[in-house]
Motif scaffolding. Structure first.
Motif, PDB file in Angstrom:
ATOM      1  N   SER A  25     -15.784  -1.066  12.852  1.00  0.00           N
ATOM      2  CA  SER A  25     -16.302  -1.515  14.081  1.00  0.00           C
ATOM      3  C   SER A  25     -15.773  -1.161  15.270  1.00  0.00           C
ATOM      4  N   ALA A  43      -8.683   1.971  11.675  1.00  0.00           N
ATOM      5  CA  ALA A  43      -9.329   2.250  10.274  1.00  0.00           C
ATOM      6  C   ALA A  43     -10.728   1.388  10.167  1.00  0.00           C
ATOM      7  N   GLU A  44     -10.629   0.376  11.153  1.00  0.00           N
ATOM      8  CA  GLU A  44     -11.840  -0.442  11.078  1.00  0.00           C
ATOM      9  C   GLU A  44     -13.008   0.066  11.659  1.00  0.00           C
ATOM     10  N   GLY A 102      -3.190   1.311  13.591  1.00  0.00           N
ATOM     11  CA  GLY A 102      -3.596   1.244  12.225  1.00  0.00           C
ATOM     12  C   GLY A 102      -4.903   0.502  12.441  1.00  0.00           C
ATOM     13  N   GLU A 103      -5.252  -0.319  13.231  1.00  0.00           N
ATOM     14  CA  GLU A 103      -6.438  -0.855  13.637  1.00  0.00           C
ATOM     15  C   GLU A 103      -7.837   0.028  13.568  1.00  0.00           C
ATOM     16  N   THR A 110      -8.393 -13.398  19.419  1.00  0.00           N
ATOM     17  CA  THR A 110      -8.435 -12.073  18.537  1.00  0.00           C
ATOM     18  C   THR A 110      -7.436 -12.722  17.118  1.00  0.00           C
ATOM     19  N   GLY A 111      -7.221 -11.485  16.348  1.00  0.00           N
ATOM     20  CA  GLY A 111      -6.310 -11.846  15.205  1.00  0.00           C
ATOM     21  C   GLY A 111      -6.867 -11.332  14.161  1.00  0.00           C
ATOM     22  N   ALA A 112      -7.976 -11.084  13.886  1.00  0.00           N
ATOM     23  CA  ALA A 112      -8.740  -9.990  12.738  1.00  0.00           C
ATOM     24  C   ALA A 112      -8.979  -8.882  13.546  1.00  0.00           C
ATOM     25  N   LEU A 113      -8.373  -7.833  13.151  1.00  0.00           N
ATOM     26  CA  LEU A 113      -8.386  -6.439  13.929  1.00  0.00           C
ATOM     27  C   LEU A 113      -9.684  -5.861  14.026  1.00  0.00           C
ATOM     28  N   GLY A 114      -9.900  -5.162  14.780  1.00  0.00           N
ATOM     29  CA  GLY A 114     -11.348  -4.573  14.700  1.00  0.00           C
ATOM     30  C   GLY A 114     -12.276  -4.995  15.692  1.00  0.00           C
ATOM     31  N   HIS A 115     -12.179  -6.156  16.319  1.00  0.00           N
ATOM     32  CA  HIS A 115     -13.100  -6.969  17.234  1.00  0.00           C
ATOM     33  C   HIS A 115     -13.110  -6.617  18.722  1.00  0.00           C
TER      34      HIS A 115
END
Ligand SMILES: Cc1ncc(C[n+]2csc(CCOP(=O)(O)OP(=O)(O)O)c2C)c(N)n1
Ligand SMILES: [Mg+2]
Lengths: 285, 335
Positions: free
Chosen positions: A160, A157-158, A154-155, A121-126
């Motif tokens: 996904s 907001a994605e 905050g995440e 992980t690292g890219a938020l929203g996955h």
């Protein structure tokens, strides 16, 4: 909750562990000169309770299909995860200080090159979508293991995240637990000012989830919320109210500690504070 | 993001830059933010959209000075690009600013459909591009952005080499009537241009003359090629040309073809995957034009990227003065 918990480790032992983990988080971040301090400190009690009390998982069983799964969707707070995995014996603690070094697998976000990490992980929203997939797969194999996904506020907001939230309710994935580290800060400022995702209780509720709000630093409350099963057929979300930078007075709720790295003096003061807290609960230091 | 950022340059490289009198400027990102703030202060039609990225985009000052001209969308890159396209459709000059890795991967379909295909002249600003984020790992690297955007019609692709090219790129983008992608790193950059060149980004520019080897380089890799060229000449009298290619689209073929005619060997240099970037653009151009030259692509190879800081990664893959000098040497020996 009683001092000696049915699941083996007492609340006091967990509180001691949390303080030791906090020290380790600061130790490896200042050694590397980089890291996500605030969000690691806000989520460490959650990871502590999950790994030491709730999840069925261990280095010896990590290749077994019938293990519980932990997905850290807010991957930037990897230091908290590394510290807990080291304590559980997934790898020697000495490896922690290779964080961010040339050629080290211990980079600034979770990768499966590090033993014990389930997903990159690292890219938020996955994380939540991946968790839905895990839960569907486990159920397909008649396994009742649980899947825990840690998200940042905050995440949320994605988009996904909400696509996955709909899928989880649609498929009645009661094995799936989302935990929101609701520390109310992100990089730019307070989440309510940057892009508010509140009210989360009613939002997740409307998406068909069973919602529990919990003090994300109270190990007994976390244990309770994570072990009492949700109603059948409902995915569950824990809205864990936390404090970014928790445990170090000058970091608590202060924006810059999102990825601030303590200088020598700040490091000393932080370690002293945590040491004093450890003495108070009767732990070593 | 990291408190201790190891230098991109060896001591030798730094000394060579000093001997050449190269000025160490600021990060291109800061030059971008300062230029954009000036433009926007004069024109309220200019707007910025950010996704919890104004700090990394050096736009905190912009937000304080021009609060009505900045829209924050939170951590939502797809939303960022969609909103930017909508704003552009109402006649705003929109700069959508987000880390290059997320902007050009997460929001790729919004870029393709809402911006490029629909021809809304959004300026997509990819910050902390390439491997600027170093040890944060592959999720944070953008080694695919040239390739992805080259395969999408109707987006200019601009990666400035130094502060001067950056300034020119922001002016170019602010006047563009079609979509533009701008790509910036985080590290302070040496000036690679003298007074004559670097004043625009529409053409490739020779920043050093030479006839043995030509380095064709883009963006923040140009400086390393320039230092290698000087090093090779100083120590071995090998004469190297350096061409800075600020834009992959529109791609200025002339200087590349000229280099292939006039030099014995050609080396492309970029902070991008070897797949689909400057190297492949040059390779197909050369082959189609019938040019015959020794050719080597220096880029990030198609593998699990080595872990470490940006400087570690550059060193590992030879995108340094020393690495490029070695590559040039080997290529000349093979002739
Ligand atoms: C897709 C994506 N966009 C942006 C980022 C950059 N980023 C890393 S952490 C962060 C803020 C996260 O805030 P929150 O989810 O509240 O986490 P916490 O407060 O627990 O650190 C951002 C924007 C990212 N990692 N992934
Ligand atoms: Mg937060």
């Amino acid at each position: 909750m009683s001092a000696s918990h049915a699941l083996g480790v007492s609340d006091r032992e967990l509180m001691i562990k949390s303080l030791e983990y906090r020290k380790d988080v600061l130790r490896i971040i200042s050694h590397a000169g980089a890291g996500h301090t605030g969000g690691s400190l806000s989520s460490i009690d959650i990871l502590n309770v999950l790994y030491n009390r709730v999840m069925r998982i261990s280095p010896a069983r990590f290749d077994q299909p019938d293990r519980d799964r932990y997905i850290q969707s807010k991957g930037h707070c990897v230091e908290a995860l590394y510290v807990v995995l080291a304590d559980l014996g997934f790898f020697p603690r000495s490896q922690l200080t290779t964080l961010c070094e040339y050629g080290s697998h211990f980079i600034g976000h979770p990768t499966r090159k590090v033993p014990g990490v389930e997903h990159n992980t690292g890219a938020l929203g996955h994380g939540l979508a991946f968790g839905v997939g895990l839960a569907l797969g486990l159920r397909h194999d008649d396994l009742r293991n649980r899947v825990f996904v840690l998200l940042g506020d905050g995440e949320l907001a994605e988009g996904s995240v909400w696509e996955a939230a709909m899928a989880a309710a649609h498929y009645e994935l009661d094995q799936l637990v989302a935990i929101v580290d609701r520390n109310r800060l992100q990089i730019t400022g307070p989440t309510k000012d940057v892009l508010s995702s509140e009210p989360l209780e009613s939002k997740f509720g409307a998406f068909g989830w069973h919602v529990r709000t919990v003090d994300g630093h109270n190990v007994a409350a976390l244990t309770n919320a994570l072990t009492v099963p949700p109603p059948q057929g409902k995915p569950m979300v824990l809205l864990a109210d936390t404090i970014k930078g928790k445990g170090v007075s000058f970091m608590e709720g202060v924006l810059k500690w999102h990825h601030g790295v303590p200088d020598v003096d700040e490091y000393r003061r932080a370690m002293e504070e945590l040491g004093a807290a450890l003495r108070q609960v009767g732990g070593h230091q | 993001m990291s408190a201790r950022t190891p230098s991109m340059y060896s001591d030798d490289a730094r000394q060579r830059a000093a001997r050449l009198g190269l000025r160490l400027g600021r990060p291109n990102l800061e030059e971008f933010a300062a230029t954009l703030t000036e433009i926007a202060a004069r024109d309220r039609n200019v707007m910025v959209v950010t996704s919890d990225s104004r700090g990394s985009g050096k736009l905190v000052g912009f937000g304080q000075r021009l609060p009505k001209q900045i829209v924050e969308v939170g951590i939502a890159e797809q939303n960022l690009v969609g909103i930017a396209a909508g704003l552009a459709a109402t006649g705003k000059k929109v700069f959508a600013v987000s880390p290059a890795c997320f902007l050009t991967a997460r929001a790729l379909e919004q870029i393709k459909a809402d911006v490029a295909y629909s021809d809304h002249p959004v300026v997509l600003v990819g910050i902390s591009a390439g491997v600027s984020y170093g040890a944060l790992g592959s999720t944070h690297h953008s080694l695919h952005d040239f390739a992805a955007l080259r395969a999408i019609n109707n987006v200019s692709i601009v990666a400035p080499a130094d502060n001067k090219e950056t300034h020119a790129a922001v002016l170019y983008a602010s006047q563009a009537v079609h979509p533009v992608y701008l790509r910036f790193g985080k590290a302070p950059m040496y000036d690679v241009h003298g007074p004559e060149t670097g004043n625009h980004v529409r053409s490739a520019m020779v920043v050093r003359e030479g006839t043995d080897v030509a380095f064709i380089a883009i963006g923040e890799a140009v400086i390393h090629a320039l230092l290698a060229a000087e090093d090779l000449y100083d120590r071995e009298r090998i004469s190297c040309r350096v061409v800075s290619v600020p834009a992959l689209r529109p791609f200025d073929q002339g200087p590349v073809l000229a280099a292939a005619r006039e030099c014995k060997a050609l080396i492309t240099v970029e902070e991008h995957s070897v797949c689909g970037g400057l190297g492949e653009a040059c390779a197909s151009l050369l082959l189609e034009s019938g040019a015959r030259t020794q050719f080597k692509m220096v880029a990030i190879p198609d593998e699990y990227t080595v872990t470490g800081s940006q400087a570690d990664i550059f060193r590992h893959y030879g995108i340094t003065m020393e690495g490029l000098a070695r590559t040039a040497h080997r290529l000349l020996e093979s002739i």
